[in-house]
Design a protein around this motif. Structure first.
Motif, PDB file in Angstrom:
ATOM      1  N   ARG A 102     -50.285 -78.356  37.495  1.00  0.00           N
ATOM      2  CA  ARG A 102     -48.908 -77.927  37.732  1.00  0.00           C
ATOM      3  C   ARG A 102     -48.688 -76.552  37.108  1.00  0.00           C
ATOM      4  N   ILE A 103     -47.612 -75.907  37.499  1.00  0.00           N
ATOM      5  CA  ILE A 103     -47.324 -74.564  37.017  1.00  0.00           C
ATOM      6  C   ILE A 103     -45.918 -74.503  36.425  1.00  0.00           C
ATOM      7  N   ALA A 104     -45.703 -73.484  35.593  1.00  0.00           N
ATOM      8  CA  ALA A 104     -44.377 -73.161  35.068  1.00  0.00           C
ATOM      9  C   ALA A 104     -44.123 -71.688  35.320  1.00  0.00           C
ATOM     10  N   LEU A 105     -42.894 -71.342  35.653  1.00  0.00           N
ATOM     11  CA  LEU A 105     -42.543 -69.961  35.963  1.00  0.00           C
ATOM     12  C   LEU A 105     -41.490 -69.457  34.985  1.00  0.00           C
ATOM     13  N   ALA A 106     -41.572 -68.185  34.657  1.00  0.00           N
ATOM     14  CA  ALA A 106     -40.573 -67.540  33.800  1.00  0.00           C
ATOM     15  C   ALA A 106     -40.258 -66.158  34.342  1.00  0.00           C
ATOM     16  N   GLY A 107     -38.977 -65.804  34.331  1.00  0.00           N
ATOM     17  CA  GLY A 107     -38.549 -64.476  34.712  1.00  0.00           C
ATOM     18  C   GLY A 107     -38.208 -63.656  33.476  1.00  0.00           C
ATOM     19  N   HIS A 108     -38.558 -62.377  33.499  1.00  0.00           N
ATOM     20  CA  HIS A 108     -38.315 -61.479  32.368  1.00  0.00           C
ATOM     21  C   HIS A 108     -37.628 -60.214  32.862  1.00  0.00           C
ATOM     22  N   THR A 109     -36.754 -59.668  32.046  1.00  0.00           N
ATOM     23  CA  THR A 109     -36.141 -58.369  32.309  1.00  0.00           C
ATOM     24  C   THR A 109     -36.454 -57.435  31.148  1.00  0.00           C
ATOM     25  N   ASP A 110     -36.100 -56.153  31.328  1.00  0.00           N
ATOM     26  CA  ASP A 110     -36.200 -55.252  30.191  1.00  0.00           C
ATOM     27  C   ASP A 110     -34.912 -55.343  29.377  1.00  0.00           C
ATOM     28  N   GLU A 111     -34.777 -54.466  28.385  1.00  0.00           N
ATOM     29  CA  GLU A 111     -33.633 -54.552  27.481  1.00  0.00           C
ATOM     30  C   GLU A 111     -32.453 -53.713  27.948  1.00  0.00           C
ATOM     31  N   THR A 112     -32.573 -53.115  29.125  1.00  0.00           N
ATOM     32  CA  THR A 112     -31.458 -52.321  29.644  1.00  0.00           C
ATOM     33  C   THR A 112     -30.256 -53.223  29.887  1.00  0.00           C
ATOM     34  N   PRO A 113     -29.090 -52.911  29.307  1.00  0.00           N
ATOM     35  CA  PRO A 113     -27.914 -53.782  29.516  1.00  0.00           C
ATOM     36  C   PRO A 113     -27.557 -53.889  30.991  1.00  0.00           C
ATOM     37  N   PHE A 114     -27.244 -55.097  31.404  1.00  0.00           N
ATOM     38  CA  PHE A 114     -26.862 -55.326  32.793  1.00  0.00           C
ATOM     39  C   PHE A 114     -25.709 -56.316  32.809  1.00  0.00           C
ATOM     40  N   HIS A 115     -24.595 -55.889  33.379  1.00  0.00           N
ATOM     41  CA  HIS A 115     -23.414 -56.748  33.434  1.00  0.00           C
ATOM     42  C   HIS A 115     -22.848 -56.699  34.847  1.00  0.00           C
ATOM     43  N   ALA A 116     -22.558 -57.862  35.357  1.00  0.00           N
ATOM     44  CA  ALA A 116     -21.940 -58.008  36.674  1.00  0.00           C
ATOM     45  C   ALA A 116     -20.686 -58.859  36.516  1.00  0.00           C
ATOM     46  N   PRO A 117     -19.906 -58.968  37.562  1.00  0.00           N
ATOM     47  CA  PRO A 117     -18.693 -59.790  37.457  1.00  0.00           C
ATOM     48  C   PRO A 117     -18.999 -61.227  37.024  1.00  0.00           C
ATOM     49  N   ARG A 118     -18.043 -61.829  36.366  1.00  0.00           N
ATOM     50  CA  ARG A 118     -18.100 -63.222  35.909  1.00  0.00           C
ATOM     51  C   ARG A 118     -19.210 -63.459  34.879  1.00  0.00           C
ATOM     52  N   GLY A 119     -19.499 -62.447  34.079  1.00  0.00           N
ATOM     53  CA  GLY A 119     -20.440 -62.614  32.992  1.00  0.00           C
ATOM     54  C   GLY A 119     -21.899 -62.670  33.398  1.00  0.00           C
ATOM     55  N   TYR A 120     -22.196 -62.289  34.620  1.00  0.00           N
ATOM     56  CA  TYR A 120     -23.583 -62.308  35.099  1.00  0.00           C
ATOM     57  C   TYR A 120     -24.361 -61.204  34.398  1.00  0.00           C
ATOM     58  N   GLY A 121     -25.476 -61.587  33.732  1.00  0.00           N
ATOM     59  CA  GLY A 121     -26.246 -60.608  32.980  1.00  0.00           C
ATOM     60  C   GLY A 121     -27.740 -60.841  33.131  1.00  0.00           C
ATOM     61  N   ASN A 122     -28.492 -60.348  32.173  1.00  0.00           N
ATOM     62  CA  ASN A 122     -29.947 -60.425  32.251  1.00  0.00           C
ATOM     63  C   ASN A 122     -30.469 -61.859  32.210  1.00  0.00           C
TER      64      ASN A 122
END
Length: 334
Positions: A208-228
């Motif tokens: 079986r496998i496990a997946l992980a998503g990663h972002t950099d440290e650049t701030p990212f903000h979208a409506p309704r608190g959507y972030g990195n």
């Protein structure tokens, strides 16, 4: 009558300087040799890739020819996979096979001086076999990437290494070749093709496998608190869907997580493009069983013996969940 003053003649003896024996030549030769070595090292550092530098760093962190025994990679482990994702938490790491402490049969292990229990022998044999299978899978994937027309152009963005959890495949961003649209979980066309190809390569593996998503440290903000955090989770799920479209069975996915910028690949530059990546970990048997033990209702957090789990009693079999026989999967991995 006064006597004439005596004439005193002082003779100065000139002594020729002693021969120095050429000692300065030895010192000068040592200096020139040191300077040549220094400039050679600087030249090698200048032409080496980041993966090669990470491999050299890892050698000096653990120069022993014997396999390391730490349950997690050291703080300096960067490559080629970067820091450990630790997709499956372990409440009692010391009880996981392959954890800290002497291994069965080592000279410093007291168990080597007395007969071992059958389950300990079976566990050690299963661990060795599991490691061998992971190594084989790694070589197969590396060869497939070299020979695949779809993956070969992106082999510099596909990083494969072994971690305590299993075999990790990471797809990383490059400066002019991102995997996703900016601030979005929508994959580029070539990223979809890469994921489909990886799904086809992993379809025959029993793990079986496990997946992980990663972002950099650049701030990212979208409506309704959507972030990195949300963005990394959505990208991990987008990768999961692309793997399934490539032929991977949905039951083979054990875990999907978003880690945002909490585990940077390049710790010196948290905003580097390489920090934006997708990690696919092919779970080894011990980690897979540990994940099921922690996810099961009423779990105490203690590590489960993979051998005992792989050969359950009749009562345990009757109470096993309906989603695929874990015992049969574990037995198939031996």
């Amino acid at each position: 009558m006064d006597k004439p003053a005596p004439i005193i003649v002082r003779r100065v003896r000139k002594v020729a300087g002693r021969h120095h024996g050429g000692a300065w030549k030895v010192a000068y030769a040592d200096f020139v040799t040191a300077m040549m070595a220094f400039f050679l090292v600087m030249w090698l550092v200048g032409i080496a890739s980041k993966e090669q530098k990470a491999a050299v760093s890892e050698y000096f962190n653990n120069p022993s020819a014997a396999e390391g025994r730490a349950i997690v990679p050291g703080g300096g482990v960067l490559g080629p996979g970067g820091a450990s994702d630790k997709l499956v938490p372990t409440a009692n790491a010391l009880s996981i096979p392959g954890g800290v402490g002497p291994r069965p049969g080592d000279p410093g292990d007291a168990r080597a001086r007395r007969p071992q229990a059958p389950d300990a022998i079976a566990r050690a044999a299963a661990q060795v076999e599991d490691r061998r299978r992971m190594e084989e899978l790694r070589h197969e994937l590396e060869a497939a990437i070299e020979n695949s027309q779809a993956l070969a152009p992106f082999k510099d963005q596909l990083l494969i290494d072994l971690t305590p959890e299993g075999l990790r495949i990471q797809i990383v961003d490059r400066m002019n070749r991102p995997m996703f649209d900016l601030g979005s979980s929508s994959m580029k066309d070539y990223t979809v093709e890469v994921m489909h190809e990886l799904g086809r390569l992993l379809v025959d593996s029993p793990y079986r496998i496990a997946l992980a998503g990663h972002t950099d440290e650049t701030p990212f903000h979208a409506p309704r608190g959507y972030g990195n955090w949300e963005l990394s989770s959505d990208r991990a799920n987008a990768a999961r869907r692309a793997l399934l479209a490539g032929g991977l069975a949905e039951a083979r996915v054990a875990r999907v997580v978003g880690l945002a910028s909490s585990v940077p690949f390049d710790q010196a530059d948290p905003r580097a493009p390489i920090n934006r990546r997708i990690s696919i970990v092919v779970l080894n048997r011990a980690t897979d069983l540990q994940a099921d033990a922690l996810a099961s209702p009423g779990a105490t957090g203690n590590a489960i013996d993979p051998v005992a789990r792989a050969a359950p009693s009749h009562s345990a079999t009757a109470a096993a969940p309906a989603r695929g026989s874990l015992a049969s999967r574990a037995a198939a991995l031996r």
